[in-house]
Design an enzyme around this catalytic site. Structure first.
Site, PDB file in Angstrom:
ATOM      1  N   ARG A 111       0.817  -1.237   0.000  1.00 26.50           N
ATOM      2  CA  ARG A 111       0.000   0.000   0.000  1.00 26.50           C
ATOM      3  C   ARG A 111       0.842   1.275   0.000  1.00 26.50           C
ATOM      4  O   ARG A 111       0.406   2.322   0.453  1.00 26.50           O
ATOM      5  CB  ARG A 111      -0.979   0.021   1.171  1.00 26.50           C
ATOM      6  N   LYS A 133       1.809  11.150 -11.640  1.00 30.19           N
ATOM      7  CA  LYS A 133       0.926  10.247 -12.368  1.00 30.19           C
ATOM      8  C   LYS A 133       1.669   8.941 -12.604  1.00 30.19           C
ATOM      9  O   LYS A 133       2.792   8.948 -13.136  1.00 30.19           O
ATOM     10  CB  LYS A 133       0.513  10.845 -13.711  1.00 30.19           C
ATOM     11  N   GLU A 175       7.087  17.736 -26.495  1.00 33.43           N
ATOM     12  CA  GLU A 175       6.533  18.180 -25.206  1.00 33.43           C
ATOM     13  C   GLU A 175       7.124  19.526 -24.812  1.00 33.43           C
ATOM     14  O   GLU A 175       6.438  20.378 -24.244  1.00 33.43           O
ATOM     15  CB  GLU A 175       6.837  17.152 -24.104  1.00 33.43           C
ATOM     16  N   LYS A 218       5.575  22.851 -15.116  1.00 31.13           N
ATOM     17  CA  LYS A 218       4.780  21.674 -14.744  1.00 31.13           C
ATOM     18  C   LYS A 218       4.532  21.663 -13.233  1.00 31.13           C
ATOM     19  O   LYS A 218       3.427  21.354 -12.782  1.00 31.13           O
ATOM     20  CB  LYS A 218       5.451  20.382 -15.194  1.00 31.13           C
ATOM     21  N   GLU A 228      -5.796  16.616 -11.058  1.00 34.16           N
ATOM     22  CA  GLU A 228      -6.453  16.932 -12.319  1.00 34.16           C
ATOM     23  C   GLU A 228      -7.965  17.129 -12.181  1.00 34.16           C
ATOM     24  O   GLU A 228      -8.766  16.532 -12.903  1.00 34.16           O
ATOM     25  CB  GLU A 228      -6.142  15.861 -13.371  1.00 34.16           C
ATOM     26  N   ARG A 232      -4.978  21.119 -14.392  1.00 33.85           N
ATOM     27  CA  ARG A 232      -3.880  20.234 -14.827  1.00 33.85           C
ATOM     28  C   ARG A 232      -4.079  19.736 -16.260  1.00 33.85           C
ATOM     29  O   ARG A 232      -3.118  19.393 -16.941  1.00 33.85           O
ATOM     30  CB  ARG A 232      -3.740  19.065 -13.847  1.00 33.85           C
ATOM     31  N   ASN A 236      -2.236  18.759 -21.231  1.00 34.92           N
ATOM     32  CA  ASN A 236      -2.558  17.941 -22.409  1.00 34.92           C
ATOM     33  C   ASN A 236      -2.711  18.797 -23.661  1.00 34.92           C
ATOM     34  O   ASN A 236      -3.306  18.352 -24.648  1.00 34.92           O
ATOM     35  CB  ASN A 236      -3.840  17.146 -22.164  1.00 34.92           C
ATOM     36  N   HIS A 239      -2.508  17.384 -27.191  1.00 30.45           N
ATOM     37  CA  HIS A 239      -2.572  15.926 -27.055  1.00 30.45           C
ATOM     38  C   HIS A 239      -3.845  15.307 -27.632  1.00 30.45           C
ATOM     39  O   HIS A 239      -3.880  14.100 -27.809  1.00 30.45           O
ATOM     40  CB  HIS A 239      -2.447  15.520 -25.581  1.00 30.45           C
ATOM     41  N   HIS A 243      -2.932  12.219 -29.410  1.00 31.73           N
ATOM     42  CA  HIS A 243      -3.329  10.874 -28.968  1.00 31.73           C
ATOM     43  C   HIS A 243      -4.095  10.154 -30.063  1.00 31.73           C
ATOM     44  O   HIS A 243      -3.935   8.948 -30.250  1.00 31.73           O
ATOM     45  CB  HIS A 243      -4.208  10.957 -27.717  1.00 31.73           C
ATOM     46  N   HIS A 255       5.381   9.816 -29.645  1.00 30.94           N
ATOM     47  CA  HIS A 255       4.455  10.676 -28.885  1.00 30.94           C
ATOM     48  C   HIS A 255       4.691  12.177 -29.129  1.00 30.94           C
ATOM     49  O   HIS A 255       3.767  12.921 -29.465  1.00 30.94           O
ATOM     50  CB  HIS A 255       4.570  10.338 -27.397  1.00 30.94           C
TER      51      HIS A 255
HETATM   52  N1  GLY Z   1       1.354  14.438 -18.507  1.00 33.75           N
HETATM   53  C1  GLY Z   1       0.263  15.177 -18.041  1.00 33.75           C
HETATM   54  C2  GLY Z   1       0.211  15.304 -16.554  1.00 33.75           C
HETATM   55  O1  GLY Z   1       1.125  14.924 -15.881  1.00 33.75           O
HETATM   56  O2  GLY Z   1      -0.770  15.769 -16.046  1.00 33.75           O
END
Ligand code: GLY
Length: 349
Positions: A111, A133, A175, A218, A228, A232, A236, A239, A243, A255
């Protein structure tokens, strides 16, 4: 070395070290008291680390297919076989696949164990390793299972980037181009003065400084919206079409290359919605070209397939949804007219 911090709600924060040779700082950022470290990496990652305590290396497969629940299960079984406990930690050494898998294994095993990321690709340094993430793919789609699990520290060693294959670098540059429109207008490369990182005549910021600028942007976005709930999603930018190009699987695009086309596409779409003017679209094209990336769709790109994929985007809860530039900056826009979405595809052919 540039030292930054990701500041999170509740007074939590973690350091991000950027610069040549920062991998040598690993022992100093492994949380105090950690007894053993499971180093998660891949055969293809040419970086050795010394966490300063007893450690064992666990290798996962190469490529996106390794981002699976099966890999996480194997990894956690191997951790258990070694007897890893909550007094220990995980260190992920690699690009986005490693940081996603190692981060998710660290979030899940017992956990939750602390994780430190040693990001070895430009993409991981300016995006994947920052912000917590983690996750894996399912046969049904990318990143469908995961957790927010903030690292204890992130190391972005810019010396490691010197050995990156050209297309892997291009992946990160796509990016990096994105950050120009998220407050990084002073990133230097790719602008009207031309030349992205790696272009010898460029007089602007060093690669170390550029990575740090992207990390700072970031970090600010993540600090404002860790999970998010809203803002956040601006990360994207570029994207949605990006995507779609990737998920159709029909085009030979990495990407960042797909995101580069997606940035120009998003600008054309914003223009047709009256959100930005021609000059701003030209700026998108200039920035993308300045990084040596194409802002046009691959030859023969299928508009119907792209429309379908964009309609299935995770953001698309309320009609076709995009992250678009505008008078108030880059933001999420819902319910975009399908005819304009299709017409903008024509503008990037
Ligand atoms: N790659 C997008 C984020 O980390 O929110």
């Amino acid at each position: 070395m540039i030292r930054l911090a990701v500041e999170l709600p509740g007074g939590r924060s973690y350091p991000v070290l950027v610069g040549p040779g920062v991998v040598g700082e690993l022992a100093s950022v492994v949380p105090a008291g950690v007894r053993r470290v499971a180093v998660v990496t891949q055969e293809s990652v040419p970086v050795e680390v010394d966490p300063g305590v007893e450690h064992r290396v666990f290798r996962i497969g190469d490529g996106e297919t390794a981002k699976s629940l099966a890999t996480v299960e194997e990894l956690c079984s191997a951790f258990a076989g070694w007897g890893l406990t909550r007094a220990d930690a995980v260190v992920g050494v690699g690009g986005g696949v490693v940081t996603d898998v190692a981060g998710f294994a660290a979030a899940s095993y017992h956990r939750g164990l602390p994780v430190v990321h040693v990001a070895t690709t430009l993409l991981a340094q300016i995006d994947a390793a920052i912000g917590g993430k983690t996750g894996v793919n399912l046969p049904e789609g990318k990143n469908l299972v995961g957790a927010f699990w903030q690292p204890a520290a992130v190391l972005c060693d810019t010396t490691v980037l010197e050995t990156l294959p050209e297309r892997e670098m291009a992946c990160g540059l796509g990016e990096m181009a994105k950050y120009h429109f998220l407050g990084g207008g002073d990133l230097g490369g790719g602008g009207p003065d031309g030349g992205g990182p790696g272009v010898d005549h460029h007089q602007g910021p060093t690669l170390e400084q550029r990575v740090a600028m992207c990390v700072r942007i970031k970090a600010e976005v993540v600090a404002a919206d860790e999970r998010e709930a809203g803002r956040r999603a601006v990360l994207n930018y570029g994207h949605t079409l990006g995507h779609a190009l990737e998920t159709t699987g029909r085009y030979d695009l990495r990407h960042g290359e797909a995101v580069a086309v997606g940035l120009v596409y998003a600008a054309e779409l914003a223009l047709s919605l009256g959100r930005i003017d021609d000059g701003r679209v030209a700026e998108h094209r200039r920035v993308v070209a300045g990084y040596g990336l194409s802002g046009s769709l691959p030859a023969g790109a299928d508009a119907d397939g792209l429309m379908l994929a964009m309609g299935r985007d995770k953001k698309a809860i309320d009609g076709l949804t995009f992250v678009l530039d505008g008078p108030a900056g880059v933001e999420v826009v819902t319910g975009v007219d399908a005819e304009l979405v299709r017409a903008a595809i024509g503008a990037v052919r």
